[in-house]
Motif scaffolding. Structure first.
Motif, short mmCIF file in Angstrom:
data_model
loop_
_atom_site.label_atom_id
_atom_site.label_comp_id
_atom_site.label_asym_id
_atom_site.label_seq_id
_atom_site.Cartn_x
_atom_site.Cartn_y
_atom_site.Cartn_z
N MET A 126 62.22 -17.09 21.69
CA MET A 126 62.65 -17.55 20.38
C MET A 126 64.12 -17.19 20.19
SD MET A 126 60.95 -16.62 16.76
CE MET A 126 61.49 -17.46 15.33
N PRO A 127 64.95 -18.16 19.76
CA PRO A 127 66.38 -17.88 19.61
C PRO A 127 66.67 -16.86 18.50
CG PRO A 127 65.88 -20.19 19.10
CD PRO A 127 64.60 -19.52 19.44
N THR A 128 67.69 -16.09 18.74
CA THR A 128 68.14 -15.14 17.73
C THR A 128 69.22 -15.80 16.89
OG1 THR A 128 67.71 -13.35 19.29
CG2 THR A 128 69.09 -12.83 17.39
N ASN A 129 68.94 -16.02 15.61
CA ASN A 129 69.88 -16.70 14.73
C ASN A 129 71.04 -15.78 14.35
OD1 ASN A 129 68.38 -19.06 14.71
ND2 ASN A 129 67.15 -18.39 12.99
N LEU A 130 72.21 -16.40 14.16
CA LEU A 130 73.40 -15.68 13.74
C LEU A 130 73.83 -16.15 12.36
CD1 LEU A 130 75.43 -15.90 17.07
CD2 LEU A 130 74.29 -13.89 16.16
N SER A 131 74.47 -15.29 11.64
CA SER A 131 74.99 -15.64 10.33
C SER A 131 76.24 -16.51 10.49
CB SER A 131 75.36 -14.38 9.55
OG SER A 131 76.18 -14.68 8.45
N PRO A 132 76.39 -17.58 9.71
CA PRO A 132 77.59 -18.40 9.80
C PRO A 132 78.85 -17.64 9.38
CG PRO A 132 76.18 -19.18 8.02
CD PRO A 132 75.43 -18.10 8.76
N ILE A 133 78.67 -16.53 8.69
CA ILE A 133 79.81 -15.69 8.31
C ILE A 133 80.33 -14.93 9.52
CG2 ILE A 133 80.50 -13.69 6.91
CD1 ILE A 133 78.52 -14.70 4.77
N GLU A 134 79.44 -14.59 10.44
CA GLU A 134 79.80 -13.78 11.60
C GLU A 134 80.13 -14.60 12.84
OE1 GLU A 134 76.60 -11.09 12.29
OE2 GLU A 134 76.66 -10.28 10.27
N SER A 135 79.61 -15.83 12.93
CA SER A 135 79.77 -16.60 14.16
C SER A 135 79.79 -18.09 13.87
CB SER A 135 78.61 -16.29 15.11
OG SER A 135 78.71 -17.09 16.28
N GLU A 136 80.51 -18.82 14.70
CA GLU A 136 80.51 -20.28 14.57
C GLU A 136 79.29 -20.89 15.26
OE1 GLU A 136 83.44 -22.34 17.27
OE2 GLU A 136 84.09 -20.26 17.53
N PHE A 137 78.52 -20.06 15.96
CA PHE A 137 77.33 -20.52 16.67
C PHE A 137 76.08 -20.18 15.88
CE2 PHE A 137 80.64 -19.65 19.78
CZ PHE A 137 80.75 -20.91 20.35
N ALA A 138 75.07 -21.02 16.01
CA ALA A 138 73.83 -20.82 15.27
C ALA A 138 72.97 -19.71 15.88
CB ALA A 138 73.04 -22.12 15.21
N THR A 139 73.05 -19.56 17.20
CA THR A 139 72.21 -18.56 17.86
C THR A 139 73.01 -17.75 18.86
OG1 THR A 139 71.57 -20.00 19.69
CG2 THR A 139 70.20 -20.12 17.70
N VAL A 140 72.45 -16.61 19.22
CA VAL A 140 73.06 -15.76 20.26
C VAL A 140 73.13 -16.54 21.57
CG1 VAL A 140 72.72 -13.69 21.65
CG2 VAL A 140 72.37 -13.59 19.19
N GLU A 141 72.08 -17.30 21.86
CA GLU A 141 72.03 -18.07 23.10
C GLU A 141 73.18 -19.08 23.18
OE1 GLU A 141 68.27 -16.11 22.37
OE2 GLU A 141 69.46 -17.42 21.09
N GLU A 142 73.46 -19.76 22.05
CA GLU A 142 74.58 -20.71 22.02
C GLU A 142 75.91 -19.99 22.24
OE1 GLU A 142 74.67 -23.07 18.45
OE2 GLU A 142 72.64 -23.82 18.77
N ALA A 143 76.08 -18.85 21.61
CA ALA A 143 77.31 -18.07 21.77
C ALA A 143 77.48 -17.62 23.22
CB ALA A 143 77.30 -16.86 20.83
N GLU A 144 76.41 -17.15 23.83
CA GLU A 144 76.48 -16.71 25.22
C GLU A 144 76.75 -17.88 26.16
OE1 GLU A 144 72.77 -14.65 25.61
OE2 GLU A 144 73.59 -12.77 24.80
N ALA A 145 76.14 -19.03 25.89
CA ALA A 145 76.40 -20.22 26.72
C ALA A 145 77.86 -20.63 26.61
CB ALA A 145 75.48 -21.37 26.30
N HIS A 146 78.41 -20.57 25.41
CA HIS A 146 79.83 -20.91 25.23
C HIS A 146 80.71 -19.91 25.99
CE1 HIS A 146 83.78 -20.80 23.26
NE2 HIS A 146 83.63 -22.11 23.25
N ASP A 147 80.39 -18.64 25.91
CA ASP A 147 81.16 -17.62 26.63
C ASP A 147 81.14 -17.88 28.14
OD1 ASP A 147 81.86 -16.36 24.30
OD2 ASP A 147 80.40 -14.73 24.51
N ARG A 148 79.97 -18.23 28.68
CA ARG A 148 79.87 -18.53 30.11
C ARG A 148 80.73 -19.74 30.46
NH1 ARG A 148 74.57 -17.23 29.02
NH2 ARG A 148 73.97 -19.43 28.86
#
Length: 69
Positions: A1-23
């Motif tokens: 299950m994806p871990t949701n992120l706050s839009p105040i803290e990140s431009e990504f909806a989930t940790v998985e999206e943020a990590e994929a972008h970083d990669r």
């Protein structure tokens, strides 16, 4: 299950999206660095690029001023 992120803290909806972008970003940077090290790569000194850009901007400003007058 994806871990949701706050839009105040990140431009990504989930940790998985943020990590994929970083990669993806790291892969792009590594590819650019390999390309820069390739034989025959052309480098323009920063000062030269900035001088060229200042000329382009100055010419555009003069053209606009002439158009407005």
């Amino acid at each position: 299950m994806p871990t949701n992120l706050s839009p105040i803290e990140s431009e990504f909806a989930t940790v998985e999206e943020a990590e994929a972008h970083d990669r993806w970003f790291c892969a792009e940077v590594e590819a650019a660095l390999r390309e820069a090290d390739a034989p025959g790569a052309v480098f323009i000194p920063h000062d030269e690029v900035m001088a060229d850009m200042e000329t382009i901007i100055r010419e555009a400003e003069l053209k606009l001023a002439a158009k407005l007058s």
